[in-house]
Scaffold this motif. Structure first.
Motif, PDB file in Angstrom:
ATOM      1  N   SER A   1       0.919  -1.207   0.093  1.00  0.00           N
ATOM      2  CA  SER A   1       0.060  -0.022   0.113  1.00  0.00           C
ATOM      3  C   SER A   1       0.689   1.384   0.003  1.00  0.00           C
ATOM      4  CB  SER A   1      -0.913   0.102   1.264  1.00  0.00           C
ATOM      5  OG  SER A   1      -0.347  -0.148   2.403  1.00  0.00           O
ATOM      6  N   ALA A   2       2.203   1.126  -0.093  1.00  0.00           N
ATOM      7  CA  ALA A   2       2.898   2.433  -0.196  1.00  0.00           C
ATOM      8  C   ALA A   2       3.040   2.931  -1.494  1.00  0.00           C
ATOM      9  CB  ALA A   2       4.341   1.972   0.321  1.00  0.00           C
ATOM     10  N   ARG A   3       3.224   4.288  -1.396  1.00  0.00           N
ATOM     11  CA  ARG A   3       3.276   5.030  -2.603  1.00  0.00           C
ATOM     12  C   ARG A   3       4.505   5.235  -3.069  1.00  0.00           C
ATOM     13  NH1 ARG A   3      -1.442   8.361  -3.411  1.00  0.00           N
ATOM     14  NH2 ARG A   3      -3.273   6.970  -2.658  1.00  0.00           N
ATOM     15  N   PRO A   4       5.063   5.430  -4.366  1.00  0.00           N
ATOM     16  CA  PRO A   4       6.373   5.360  -4.899  1.00  0.00           C
ATOM     17  C   PRO A   4       7.221   6.467  -3.968  1.00  0.00           C
ATOM     18  CG  PRO A   4       4.585   5.339  -6.715  1.00  0.00           C
ATOM     19  CD  PRO A   4       3.951   5.426  -5.309  1.00  0.00           C
ATOM     20  N   ALA A   5       6.768   7.470  -3.790  1.00  0.00           N
ATOM     21  CA  ALA A   5       7.442   8.417  -3.000  1.00  0.00           C
ATOM     22  C   ALA A   5       8.232   8.068  -1.762  1.00  0.00           C
ATOM     23  CB  ALA A   5       6.708   9.750  -2.892  1.00  0.00           C
ATOM     24  N   THR A   6       7.238   6.997  -1.316  1.00  0.00           N
ATOM     25  CA  THR A   6       8.029   6.634   0.228  1.00  0.00           C
ATOM     26  C   THR A   6       8.733   5.500  -0.185  1.00  0.00           C
ATOM     27  OG1 THR A   6       5.865   5.082   0.344  1.00  0.00           O
ATOM     28  CG2 THR A   6       5.680   7.220   1.207  1.00  0.00           C
ATOM     29  N   LEU A   7       8.846   5.097  -1.160  1.00  0.00           N
ATOM     30  CA  LEU A   7       9.871   3.701  -1.551  1.00  0.00           C
ATOM     31  C   LEU A   7      11.363   4.136  -1.698  1.00  0.00           C
ATOM     32  CD1 LEU A   7       7.454   1.674  -4.038  1.00  0.00           C
ATOM     33  CD2 LEU A   7       7.807   1.304  -1.599  1.00  0.00           C
ATOM     34  N   SER A   8      12.405   3.528  -1.563  1.00  0.00           N
ATOM     35  CA  SER A   8      13.836   3.837  -2.000  1.00  0.00           C
ATOM     36  C   SER A   8      13.708   3.729  -3.231  1.00  0.00           C
ATOM     37  CB  SER A   8      14.572   2.627  -1.178  1.00  0.00           C
ATOM     38  OG  SER A   8      14.585   1.509  -1.481  1.00  0.00           O
ATOM     39  N   GLY A   9      15.104   3.874  -3.832  1.00  0.00           N
ATOM     40  CA  GLY A   9      15.156   3.647  -5.180  1.00  0.00           C
ATOM     41  C   GLY A   9      15.024   2.311  -5.685  1.00  0.00           C
ATOM     42  N   GLY A  10      15.780   1.265  -4.859  1.00  0.00           N
ATOM     43  CA  GLY A  10      16.003  -0.108  -5.058  1.00  0.00           C
ATOM     44  C   GLY A  10      14.556  -0.737  -5.010  1.00  0.00           C
ATOM     45  N   GLU A  11      13.639  -0.145  -4.166  1.00  0.00           N
ATOM     46  CA  GLU A  11      12.255  -0.650  -4.065  1.00  0.00           C
ATOM     47  C   GLU A  11      11.418  -0.383  -5.141  1.00  0.00           C
ATOM     48  OE1 GLU A  11      11.317  -0.930   0.765  1.00  0.00           O
ATOM     49  OE2 GLU A  11      11.379   0.741  -0.307  1.00  0.00           O
ATOM     50  N   GLN A  12      11.444   1.183  -5.790  1.00  0.00           N
ATOM     51  CA  GLN A  12      10.759   1.626  -6.679  1.00  0.00           C
ATOM     52  C   GLN A  12      11.209   0.860  -8.021  1.00  0.00           C
ATOM     53  OE1 GLN A  12      11.022   5.819  -7.527  1.00  0.00           O
ATOM     54  NE2 GLN A  12      10.959   6.272  -5.401  1.00  0.00           N
ATOM     55  N   GLN A  13      12.393   0.359  -8.071  1.00  0.00           N
ATOM     56  CA  GLN A  13      13.045  -0.488  -9.365  1.00  0.00           C
ATOM     57  C   GLN A  13      12.311  -1.832  -9.210  1.00  0.00           C
ATOM     58  OE1 GLN A  13      17.210  -0.441  -9.704  1.00  0.00           O
ATOM     59  NE2 GLN A  13      16.997  -0.618 -12.033  1.00  0.00           N
ATOM     60  N   ARG A  14      12.273  -2.352  -8.200  1.00  0.00           N
ATOM     61  CA  ARG A  14      11.584  -3.928  -7.997  1.00  0.00           C
ATOM     62  C   ARG A  14      10.136  -3.649  -8.380  1.00  0.00           C
ATOM     63  NH1 ARG A  14      12.781  -5.747  -2.521  1.00  0.00           N
ATOM     64  NH2 ARG A  14      14.043  -3.670  -2.025  1.00  0.00           N
ATOM     65  N   VAL A  15       9.292  -2.596  -8.010  1.00  0.00           N
ATOM     66  CA  VAL A  15       8.162  -2.411  -8.447  1.00  0.00           C
ATOM     67  C   VAL A  15       7.833  -2.270  -9.982  1.00  0.00           C
ATOM     68  CG1 VAL A  15       6.039  -0.924  -8.415  1.00  0.00           C
ATOM     69  CG2 VAL A  15       7.392  -1.212  -6.225  1.00  0.00           C
ATOM     70  N   ALA A  16       9.147  -1.566 -10.459  1.00  0.00           N
ATOM     71  CA  ALA A  16       8.785  -1.444 -12.231  1.00  0.00           C
ATOM     72  C   ALA A  16       9.239  -2.680 -12.514  1.00  0.00           C
ATOM     73  CB  ALA A  16       9.805  -0.249 -12.433  1.00  0.00           C
ATOM     74  N   ILE A  17       9.919  -3.548 -12.109  1.00  0.00           N
ATOM     75  CA  ILE A  17      10.151  -4.968 -12.705  1.00  0.00           C
ATOM     76  C   ILE A  17       8.987  -5.710 -12.309  1.00  0.00           C
ATOM     77  CG2 ILE A  17      11.329  -6.938 -12.300  1.00  0.00           C
ATOM     78  CD1 ILE A  17      13.964  -4.967 -11.829  1.00  0.00           C
ATOM     79  N   ALA A  18       8.423  -5.668 -11.195  1.00  0.00           N
ATOM     80  CA  ALA A  18       7.152  -6.628 -11.074  1.00  0.00           C
ATOM     81  C   ALA A  18       6.002  -6.275 -12.154  1.00  0.00           C
ATOM     82  CB  ALA A  18       6.670  -6.281  -9.680  1.00  0.00           C
ATOM     83  N   ARG A  19       5.910  -4.805 -12.145  1.00  0.00           N
ATOM     84  CA  ARG A  19       4.891  -4.350 -13.363  1.00  0.00           C
ATOM     85  C   ARG A  19       5.241  -4.889 -14.551  1.00  0.00           C
ATOM     86  NH1 ARG A  19       4.261   2.044 -13.945  1.00  0.00           N
ATOM     87  NH2 ARG A  19       6.656   1.691 -14.954  1.00  0.00           N
TER      88      ARG A  19
END
Lengths: 250, 294
Positions: free
Chosen positions: A150-168
């Motif tokens: 439920s976290a928004r991208p702005a609250t994620l670290s760079g690595g976490e955002q990258q993993r979200v992008a990969i999952a998507r």
């Protein structure tokens, strides 16, 4: 963690013909010099490719042509067996749904949660909400973000955002996966894990092309091939460099 | 192609009442409803005037001798009753004539030595009203002191004014519709610019133009619905207030220009029309803009 859910089992492409074919392709932004010129190569269906080259060589531009964000200034591109240069605009969405993209700058939707960002390609493809929950949760668990749904991208670290992008990019089990520096912001362990995810997809038939500066990644996928781009041209037109060096223990 | 469902509505950030568009639409709708009400009221008044007295003539028997006046009035009434196209012949009672003159001449003046003409109201069919020659000849033969006044003749300038005002109101409504559409175009373009990043991502995920347009259409429809209802409610209060004041004046002419009950149906439909217009304009604007993207 084994990939046991059904999102990987829906489509199995047989290896064989070329899924991508470039012939004499050139790309020019505005009236400047050609960013890409005289590109001629093909990607085998079911292949795993690393795209390397120095910064500014045109890797991202080449990937943009692949994921249909740009059309070339000249030449012919065949994707999934069809000419996409002259293809009417209205047909492009159907082709884009067959392609998963990991953007270099992630390009997450800022006001959507991690869950909704990952679910985006499925929703665009018309998957009902009730059918989203399981695959998205499993994918988030795979990339280690189960507790950040439920976290928004702005609250994620760079690595976490990258993993979200990969999952998507992989949630819809695309036929072609295009990844631009997908492991640039994660630690080596997570990089290996993500590469394993790509490898698993590839074994199930997805053609994978990964742009990277990290040549060590090449050794993680022994059957991979390498495309080297230099100043907008394929630096290895004969294909001699396409195969990476074998690992000592391979 | 499946529509985006409830969960997808969050693909664009909400906050629909925060921007200026709902309030601009509210003002537009307020003015549109007032202009439409004016047009409908004037159209109703023109129609009622035409129905009531547009085909009516009045015969005046101007004769100082009351006996001769009464005899000629009776003869004129009898002469025209049998003519084709005559619907109704009504000799105006002396008491009514007295009431008409009372504001100018004072009470009881007709009982004294001031002669007042005898009046006969005649309602005609529109066809008979067009050519009054036969009627004039019959009246002249029966009552030499009589003259025929065509009410339509002196109503013509008033009817012309009302007609012009009616068209002016219709023009204002069209201008408001145009201005509302332009507002929606600007709002849709602004929304597209604001959410360009999200739109590009949706496109690259394979979203069609129609899918993306639906997201904006829904937001703009909600804005238009809110603005339309606010504008309509305010305008309705104003119209009801004006109607009450006009009724208090007791003027038949002004009273006939109030919004008739059936016209309220049209006014109520205006916000719904506004929502449909906003959705259509937004859709076309967005599809056109998306068409320029790859």
């Amino acid at each position: 963690m084994p990939l046991q859910n059904d999102w990987l089992g829906r489509r199995f492409l047989g290896a064989g013909g070329s899924i991508v074919k470039f012939e004499n392709v050139g790309l020019r932004y505005g009236t400047g010099a050609e960013t890409l010129s005289d590109l001629a190569f093909s990607l085998r269906e079911g292949g795993f490719y690393f795209l390397t080259g120095p910064s500014g060589a045109g890797k991202t531009s080449l990937l943009k042509l692949l994921y249909l964000a740009l059309r070339p200034s000249r030449g012919l591109i065949r994707l999934f067996g069809e000419d996409i240069v002259t293809m009417p605009r209205g047909r492009l969405p159907g082709f884009r749904r067959r392609i998963g993209v990991v953007f270099q700058d992630f390009r997450l939707v800022p006001h959507l949660s991690t869950f909704d960002n990952v679910a985006l390609p499925l929703r665009v493809a018309g998957v009902e909400d009730k059918d989203l929950e399981t695959p998205v949760r499993e994918m988030l668990a795979w990339v280690g973000l189960a507790d950040r749904a439920s976290a928004r991208p702005a609250t994620l670290s760079g690595g976490e955002q990258q993993r979200v992008a990969i999952a998507r990019a992989v949630i819809g089990r695309p036929e072609l996966l295009v990844a631009d520096e997908p492991t640039g912001n994660v630690d080596p362990e997570m990089a290996r894990r993500l590469l394993y995810l790509f490898d698993s997809l590839n074994k199930l038939g997805t053609t994978v092309i990964v742009a990277t500066h990290d040549l060590h990644l090449l050794t993680e996928v022994p059957r991979s091939e390498m495309l080297r781009l230099d100043r907008g041209q394929i630096a290895d037109p004969t294909g001699a460099l396409r195969h990476p060096p074998k690992r000592p223990n391979a | 192609m499946r529509k985006f469902g409830a969960a997808e509505r969050g693909l664009l950030p909400e906050g629909r009442i925060a921007g200026p568009m709902p309030w601009v639409i509210a003002i537009m709708m307020f003015l549109t409803v007032l202009a439409a009400a004016a047009g409908l009221g004037l159209a109703g008044a023109a129609s009622r005037l035409d129905e009531q007295i547009g085909t009516r003539i009045t015969i005046q028997v101007v004769e100082a001798n009351p006996d001769v006046r009464r005899a000629q009035a009776a003869a004129a009434a009898a002469a025209i009753r049998s003519l084709p196209g005559v619907i109704n012949v009504r000799p105006v009672p002396d008491s009514e004539v007295q009431a008409l003159l009372e504001p100018w001449l004072g009470a009881g003046s007709l009982d004294s030595d001031i002669p007042a003409p005898a009046l006969i109201d005649v309602d005609l069919t529109p066809e008979a009203h067009r050519t009054l020659d036969g009627l004039r000849q019959a009246v002249a033969a029966a009552a030499p002191a009589a003259r025929v006044d065509d009410n339509g003749q002196w109503l013509a300038p008033l009817a012309s004014l009302i007609g012009a005002l009616k068209w002016l109101a219709a023009g204002l409504v069209l201008l408001m519709v145009g201005a509302t559409a332009a507002t929606v175009v600007l709002a849709a373009r602004a929304a597209l610019d604001t959410h360009r990043g999200t739109i590009e991502i949706l496109h690259l995920m394979g979203a069609t133009d129609v899918q993306v347009a639906r997201l904006f259409q829904r937001r703009i429809a909600l804005d238009a619905l809110f603005g339309g209802l606010v504008g309509f409610i305010l305008a309705a209060f104003v119209l009801i207030g004006i109607g009450n004041r006009v009724s208090a004046l007791g003027s038949e002419l002004l009273g006939s220009a109030t919004v008739p009950a059936p016209a309220w149906g049209i006014l109520v439909a205006l916000p719904a029309f506004g929502v449909l217009l906003a959705m259509l304009v937004a859709r076309l604007t967005i599809l056109r803009a998306l068409g320029r993207m790859l």
